[in-house]
Design a protein around this motif. Structure first.
Motif, PDB file in Angstrom:
ATOM      1  N   MET A  34       0.795  -1.095  -0.126  1.00 35.26           N
ATOM      2  CA  MET A  34      -0.223   0.086   0.231  1.00 35.26           C
ATOM      3  C   MET A  34       0.781   1.146  -0.085  1.00 35.26           C
ATOM      4  SD  MET A  34      -3.232  -0.989  -0.022  1.00 35.26           S
ATOM      5  CE  MET A  34      -4.071   0.602   0.471  1.00 35.26           C
ATOM      6  N   GLY A  35       0.206   2.373  -0.319  1.00 38.28           N
ATOM      7  CA  GLY A  35       1.065   3.357  -0.407  1.00 38.28           C
ATOM      8  C   GLY A  35       0.223   4.801  -0.160  1.00 38.28           C
ATOM      9  N   TRP A  36       0.837   5.678   0.249  1.00 35.86           N
ATOM     10  CA  TRP A  36       0.449   7.004   0.494  1.00 35.86           C
ATOM     11  C   TRP A  36       0.831   8.067  -0.617  1.00 35.86           C
ATOM     12  CZ3 TRP A  36      -3.407   8.647   3.517  1.00 35.86           C
ATOM     13  CH2 TRP A  36      -3.679   7.916   4.724  1.00 35.86           C
ATOM     14  N   TYR A  37      -0.190   8.708  -1.147  1.00 32.18           N
ATOM     15  CA  TYR A  37       0.205   9.589  -2.279  1.00 32.18           C
ATOM     16  C   TYR A  37      -0.521  10.869  -1.869  1.00 32.18           C
ATOM     17  CZ  TYR A  37       0.350   5.116  -4.933  1.00 32.18           C
ATOM     18  OH  TYR A  37       0.683   3.877  -5.384  1.00 32.18           O
ATOM     19  N   ARG A  38       0.220  12.016  -2.666  1.00 29.56           N
ATOM     20  CA  ARG A  38      -0.344  13.322  -2.461  1.00 29.56           C
ATOM     21  C   ARG A  38      -0.399  14.263  -3.746  1.00 29.56           C
ATOM     22  NH1 ARG A  38       4.654  16.012   1.131  1.00 29.56           N
ATOM     23  NH2 ARG A  38       5.904  16.011  -0.772  1.00 29.56           N
ATOM     24  N   GLN A  39      -1.392  15.047  -3.675  1.00 32.07           N
ATOM     25  CA  GLN A  39      -1.385  15.756  -4.995  1.00 32.07           C
ATOM     26  C   GLN A  39      -1.530  17.198  -4.694  1.00 32.07           C
ATOM     27  OE1 GLN A  39      -4.470  14.732  -7.784  1.00 32.07           O
ATOM     28  NE2 GLN A  39      -3.495  15.659  -9.460  1.00 32.07           N
ATOM     29  N   ALA A  40      -0.533  18.156  -4.711  1.00 29.15           N
ATOM     30  CA  ALA A  40      -0.616  19.524  -4.743  1.00 29.15           C
ATOM     31  C   ALA A  40      -1.487  20.238  -5.713  1.00 29.15           C
ATOM     32  CB  ALA A  40       0.760  20.167  -4.296  1.00 29.15           C
ATOM     33  N   PRO A  41      -1.954  21.271  -5.596  1.00 40.28           N
ATOM     34  CA  PRO A  41      -2.518  22.213  -6.744  1.00 40.28           C
ATOM     35  C   PRO A  41      -1.596  22.326  -7.972  1.00 40.28           C
ATOM     36  CG  PRO A  41      -2.925  23.197  -4.594  1.00 40.28           C
ATOM     37  CD  PRO A  41      -1.997  22.008  -4.162  1.00 40.28           C
ATOM     38  N   GLY A  42      -2.212  21.985  -9.004  1.00 42.01           N
ATOM     39  CA  GLY A  42      -1.306  22.246 -10.221  1.00 42.01           C
ATOM     40  C   GLY A  42      -0.168  21.359 -10.513  1.00 42.01           C
ATOM     41  N   LYS A  43      -0.270  20.242  -9.801  1.00 40.81           N
ATOM     42  CA  LYS A  43       1.084  19.080  -9.742  1.00 40.81           C
ATOM     43  C   LYS A  43       0.185  17.791  -9.979  1.00 40.81           C
ATOM     44  CE  LYS A  43       4.427  21.783  -6.984  1.00 40.81           C
ATOM     45  NZ  LYS A  43       5.380  21.726  -5.938  1.00 40.81           N
ATOM     46  N   ARG A  45      -0.150  13.719  -9.054  1.00 39.42           N
ATOM     47  CA  ARG A  45       0.016  13.034  -7.866  1.00 39.42           C
ATOM     48  C   ARG A  45       0.971  12.179  -7.642  1.00 39.42           C
ATOM     49  NH1 ARG A  45      -5.674  10.135  -6.765  1.00 39.42           N
ATOM     50  NH2 ARG A  45      -6.362  12.473  -7.290  1.00 39.42           N
ATOM     51  N   GLU A  46       1.490  11.995  -6.625  1.00 33.82           N
ATOM     52  CA  GLU A  46       3.054  11.491  -6.410  1.00 33.82           C
ATOM     53  C   GLU A  46       3.171  10.557  -5.310  1.00 33.82           C
ATOM     54  OE1 GLU A  46       6.099  14.365  -5.442  1.00 33.82           O
ATOM     55  OE2 GLU A  46       4.873  15.134  -3.588  1.00 33.82           O
ATOM     56  N   ASP A  89       4.550  20.732   2.101  1.00 35.11           N
ATOM     57  CA  ASP A  89       3.708  19.394   2.244  1.00 35.11           C
ATOM     58  C   ASP A  89       2.240  19.392   2.232  1.00 35.11           C
ATOM     59  OD1 ASP A  89       5.735  18.792   4.969  1.00 35.11           O
ATOM     60  OD2 ASP A  89       6.029  17.756   2.799  1.00 35.11           O
ATOM     61  N   THR A  90       1.903  20.787   1.889  1.00 35.03           N
ATOM     62  CA  THR A  90       0.264  21.180   1.470  1.00 35.03           C
ATOM     63  C   THR A  90      -0.139  20.274   0.359  1.00 35.03           C
ATOM     64  OG1 THR A  90       0.350  23.170   2.659  1.00 35.03           O
ATOM     65  CG2 THR A  90      -1.152  22.935   0.943  1.00 35.03           C
ATOM     66  N   ALA A  91      -1.129  19.470   0.517  1.00 39.54           N
ATOM     67  CA  ALA A  91      -1.580  18.767  -0.669  1.00 39.54           C
ATOM     68  C   ALA A  91      -2.975  17.804  -0.122  1.00 39.54           C
ATOM     69  CB  ALA A  91      -0.632  17.686  -1.125  1.00 39.54           C
ATOM     70  N   VAL A  92      -3.718  17.377  -1.063  1.00 37.77           N
ATOM     71  CA  VAL A  92      -4.649  16.171  -0.623  1.00 37.77           C
ATOM     72  C   VAL A  92      -3.707  14.945  -0.717  1.00 37.77           C
ATOM     73  CG1 VAL A  92      -6.640  15.188  -1.454  1.00 37.77           C
ATOM     74  CG2 VAL A  92      -6.534  17.674  -1.808  1.00 37.77           C
ATOM     75  N   TYR A  93      -3.809  14.257   0.464  1.00 39.11           N
ATOM     76  CA  TYR A  93      -3.381  12.890   0.485  1.00 39.11           C
ATOM     77  C   TYR A  93      -4.210  11.852   0.170  1.00 39.11           C
ATOM     78  CZ  TYR A  93       0.818  15.169   2.279  1.00 39.11           C
ATOM     79  OH  TYR A  93       2.049  16.196   2.452  1.00 39.11           O
ATOM     80  N   THR A 101      -3.877   1.898  -8.401  1.00 34.38           N
ATOM     81  CA  THR A 101      -4.911   1.259  -8.955  1.00 34.38           C
ATOM     82  C   THR A 101      -5.816   2.183  -9.418  1.00 34.38           C
ATOM     83  OG1 THR A 101      -6.488   0.963  -6.967  1.00 34.38           O
ATOM     84  CG2 THR A 101      -4.767  -0.860  -7.632  1.00 34.38           C
ATOM     85  N   ALA A 102      -6.896   2.171 -10.200  1.00 38.96           N
ATOM     86  CA  ALA A 102      -7.525   3.288 -10.582  1.00 38.96           C
ATOM     87  C   ALA A 102      -8.654   3.722  -9.647  1.00 38.96           C
ATOM     88  CB  ALA A 102      -8.355   2.721 -11.706  1.00 38.96           C
ATOM     89  N   TYR A 103      -8.643   2.760  -8.300  1.00 37.22           N
ATOM     90  CA  TYR A 103      -9.360   3.203  -7.258  1.00 37.22           C
ATOM     91  C   TYR A 103      -9.030   4.217  -6.349  1.00 37.22           C
ATOM     92  CZ  TYR A 103     -11.715  -1.153  -8.602  1.00 37.22           C
ATOM     93  OH  TYR A 103     -12.291  -2.422  -9.580  1.00 37.22           O
ATOM     94  N   TRP A 104      -9.532   5.148  -6.075  1.00 34.45           N
ATOM     95  CA  TRP A 104      -9.016   6.406  -5.217  1.00 34.45           C
ATOM     96  C   TRP A 104     -10.347   6.553  -4.203  1.00 34.45           C
ATOM     97  CZ3 TRP A 104      -4.356   7.585  -5.280  1.00 34.45           C
ATOM     98  CH2 TRP A 104      -3.431   7.212  -6.213  1.00 34.45           C
ATOM     99  N   GLY A 105      -9.828   7.086  -3.112  1.00 33.37           N
ATOM    100  CA  GLY A 105     -10.976   7.555  -2.004  1.00 33.37           C
ATOM    101  C   GLY A 105     -11.078   9.089  -2.310  1.00 33.37           C
ATOM    102  N   GLN A 106     -11.673   9.761  -1.256  1.00 33.97           N
ATOM    103  CA  GLN A 106     -11.796  11.297  -1.512  1.00 33.97           C
ATOM    104  C   GLN A 106     -10.609  11.854  -1.025  1.00 33.97           C
ATOM    105  OE1 GLN A 106     -12.860   9.381   1.012  1.00 33.97           O
ATOM    106  NE2 GLN A 106     -12.034  10.556   2.873  1.00 33.97           N
TER     107      GLN A 106
END
Length: 114
Positions: A34-43, A45-46, A89-93, A101-106
């Motif tokens: 499993m992994g934690w990913y994050r997406q900052a505005p305009g960037k 997802r990593e 570090d500001t982002a949606v995690y 996978t193609a499955y993402w939570g909120q």
């Protein structure tokens, strides 16, 4: 149906800490890295950190020494302890399998103020 639910985000000052939690569908969680990913505005997802079913971890260089990933297979839970937070570090995690996978939570919003 895969279910992924993240929680624990919030607004914190630079230097502060947060602990994120992820609950996932049972079979999906137990057999997968499993992994934690994050997406900052305009960037894009990593990947921030990943953990195998037996607990081996990998941490991205940008957060190494500050973030710790862990999991509890009995509870189908994964955690991300984030210390010494920085504004960058500001982002949606999000949590997901690693590889993703193609499955993402909120996701859960983390905002670090300077």
């Amino acid at each position: 149906q895969v279910q992924l639910v993240e929680s624990g985000g919030g607004l914190v000052q630079a230097g502060g800490s947060l602990r994120l939690s992820c609950v996932a569908s049972g079979n999906f969680f137990r057999v997968n890295a499993m992994g934690w990913y994050r997406q900052a505005p305009g960037k894009q997802r990593e990947l921030v950190a990943s953990i195998t079913p037996n607990g081996s971890t990998n941490i991205a260089d940008s957060v190494k020494g500050r973030f710790t990933i862990s999991r509890d297979n009995d509870k189908n839970m994964m955690y991300l302890q984030m210390n010494s937070l920085k504004p960058e570090d500001t982002a949606v995690y999000y949590c997901n399998r690693f590889p993703r996978t193609a499955y993402w939570g909120q996701g859960t919003q983390v905002t670090v103020s300077s």
